[in-house]
Write a protein that holds these residues in place. Structure first.
Motif, PDB file in Angstrom:
ATOM      1  N   HIS A  36     -11.279  -7.982  50.205  1.00  0.00           N
ATOM      2  CA  HIS A  36     -12.005  -6.852  49.640  1.00  0.00           C
ATOM      3  C   HIS A  36     -11.055  -5.684  49.396  1.00  0.00           C
ATOM      4  O   HIS A  36      -9.988  -5.607  49.981  1.00  0.00           O
ATOM      5  N   SER A  37     -11.461  -4.790  48.514  1.00  0.00           N
ATOM      6  CA  SER A  37     -10.651  -3.632  48.176  1.00  0.00           C
ATOM      7  C   SER A  37     -11.492  -2.366  48.252  1.00  0.00           C
ATOM      8  O   SER A  37     -12.718  -2.399  48.141  1.00  0.00           O
TER       9      SER A  37
ATOM     10  N   TYR B 196     -10.591  -5.672  38.563  1.00  0.00           N
ATOM     11  CA  TYR B 196     -11.834  -5.084  39.075  1.00  0.00           C
ATOM     12  C   TYR B 196     -12.453  -4.251  37.949  1.00  0.00           C
ATOM     13  O   TYR B 196     -11.954  -3.177  37.623  1.00  0.00           O
TER      14      TYR B 196
ATOM     15  N   ASP C  25      -9.281  -8.772  45.685  1.00  0.00           N
ATOM     16  CA  ASP C  25      -9.692  -7.578  44.941  1.00  0.00           C
ATOM     17  C   ASP C  25      -8.627  -6.489  45.074  1.00  0.00           C
ATOM     18  O   ASP C  25      -7.926  -6.408  46.085  1.00  0.00           O
TER      19      ASP C  25
ATOM     20  N   HIS D  75      -8.458  -2.110  43.741  1.00  0.00           N
ATOM     21  CA  HIS D  75      -8.763  -0.963  42.885  1.00  0.00           C
ATOM     22  C   HIS D  75      -7.491  -0.324  42.327  1.00  0.00           C
ATOM     23  O   HIS D  75      -7.582   0.588  41.500  1.00  0.00           O
TER      24      HIS D  75
ATOM     25  N   LYS E 180     -13.764  -9.387  38.149  1.00  0.00           N
ATOM     26  CA  LYS E 180     -14.944  -9.066  38.960  1.00  0.00           C
ATOM     27  C   LYS E 180     -15.613  -7.822  38.391  1.00  0.00           C
ATOM     28  O   LYS E 180     -14.946  -6.807  38.147  1.00  0.00           O
TER      29      LYS E 180
ATOM     30  N   LYS F 279     -18.333  -4.829  38.950  1.00  0.00           N
ATOM     31  CA  LYS F 279     -19.162  -4.084  39.886  1.00  0.00           C
ATOM     32  C   LYS F 279     -20.522  -3.866  39.237  1.00  0.00           C
ATOM     33  O   LYS F 279     -20.651  -3.128  38.265  1.00  0.00           O
TER      34      LYS F 279
END
Length: 430
Positions: free
Chosen positions: A329-330, A155, A356, A358, A200, A202
């Protein structure tokens, strides 16, 4: 009912964990993020663990639910939803009304969504307690694992080297990433440290051309690796389509480029790039319209949003039925949530994309042993329950930080954190 499986006590421990200055369309992460650790204690002396958001509005809903749970069985996870609807009065919980928030990083928030996020932590803790009692991993309670490892994705974030006016945090090894070179170097670190096979970014932080350049730089550095871009709904339909044209040859998927099902459907109609979401499909009520309109091709499930691990499996079955891809999702989570994610992911027959997380960004935790990613994957634990052990000394330290906070950090507010640096800042929209 086996008396050993009755709930004797529920402990709620809000904590503040350190968070680096990661940028998104809503602002910047605050120095600390609130999380809530839930402990369900059975009359048999077994303690199960759960975790969810720790903001005040979640705490206000969690407290009456915790008070209502003693005497019930940890096996009665289906009954948690009706109980929460009965005792978690949103009007009495910190002034929460039916429509809490029109936007943010997780789509529109309602009182029902907040309740589901609280229920998710209690359900996870009940399953953990049940698994520990029976000597079974949580995945066995969900029907059994179909994979031995769960793949996760790196991420990537635009990031400050230090918060304005502050010296760099010596515990933060990542440094600054504000341009394509910085993002590529960040990805290299993730690759070296954890072996992630996909990346990924952000987005929604800078103008789209700048973020296109970052994705292109990643594609050049890591040819053939799956790449994703998530601007959290910051773009118009027209901008979303323009970015899709520019990056269609390298993107695995484009996540929530525009806000809402209607806008996403318009983008989807104009591009072959798959659209993913964790914003316009976050409840079962939102599924029919989004699927019927072809607004998304991939749903990023999140057991916190959907109400727990069982409901995550229900969502996965819907996605299989309608030919919709599935990933995970995370959020800024601790090891308890990561263990829960891994346990439920292990039971999903189809998991179409790496999940995902974090977690590599977090420097603090409440579990005794940090999970270790190998080749971007986590091994699925077969230990009883979630397979994690609570570090009570660390939990106490992080709760003490929460108790001593003056209130500024108890509710996550990325926009407020950004305006401390730039009072004139407003979210970018392109």
């Amino acid at each position: 009912m086996d008396s050993a499986l009755r709930i004797d006590d529920v402990r709620l421990t809000p904590v503040l964990i350190k968070d680096p200055p990661l940028l998104n369309t809503q602002g910047v992460h605050q120095p600390f993020t609130p999380r809530l650790v839930v402990e369900v204690v059975t009359t048999g002396g077994v303690t199960g663990l759960g975790e969810t958001y720790g903001d005040t509005r979640y705490l206000d809903l969690a407290r009456p639910l915790a008070e209502a749970l003693p005497g019930r069985s940890v096996t009665d996870v289906n009954g948690l939803f009706a109980l929460a609807a009965e005792v978690c009065d949103p009007g009495a919980a910190g002034g929460v009304d039916d429509r809490v928030d029109a936007g943010g990083l997780r789509g529109a928030q309602t009182a029902d969504k907040l309740r589901l996020s609280v229920v998710s932590a209690v359900e996870t803790a009940c399953l953990d307690a049940l698994g520990r009692t029976l000597g079974l991993p949580v995945h066995a309670l969900l029907g059994g694992k179909v994979r031995e490892e769960v793949e996760y994705s790196a991420y990537l974030f635009y990031k400050w080297g230090a918060r304005p006016g502050a010296a760099p945090d010596p515990a933060d090894p990542w440094g600054e990433a504000l341009d394509p070179a910085g993002i590529v170097e960040q990805a290299r670190r993730f690759d070296r440290a954890h072996g992630f096979g996909s990346f990924k970014l952000k987005g929604g932080v800078f103008e789209p051309e700048r973020e296109i350049a970052a994705i292109r730089a990643l594609a050049k550095e890591f040819p053939g690796r799956p790449l994703r871009l998530d601007p959290n709904g910051a773009w118009s339909v027209e901008t979303s389509l323009a970015v899709a044209r520019e990056l269609g040859d390298v993107l695995e998927y484009l996540e929530d480029p525009a806000t809402g099902t209607e806008a996403m459907a318009r983008v989807a109609a104009g591009t072959e790039v798959p659209l993913a979401t964790n914003m316009c499909v976050t409840t079962f009520e939102e599924v029919p319209d989004a699927f019927a309109r072809g607004a998304v091709r991939i749903v990023l499930c999140d057991h916190h949003y959907w109400g727990g691990l069982h409901r995550t499996r229900e969502l996965a079955a819907l996605c299989r039925t309608y030919g919709i891809g599935l990933s995970m999702h995370s959020n800024t989570h601790l090891g308890i949530s990561l263990a829960a994610m891994t346990q439920v992911a292990a039971t999903l027959p189809r998991l179409d994309h790496a999940c995902d997380t974090h977690y590599p960004w977090q420097s603090e935790d409440v579990v005794t042993t940090a999970p270790e990613f190998r080749a971007g994957r986590l091994a699925v634990s077969d230990a009883p329950g979630l397979g994690v052990t609570l570090d009570r000394d660390r939990l106490a330290d992080l709760h003490r930080r929460w108790a001593e906070d003056d209130g500024r950090m108890r509710d996550r507010d990325d926009a407020a954190a950004m305006r401390e640096a730039d009072p004139a800042w407003t979210p970018g929209r392109w």
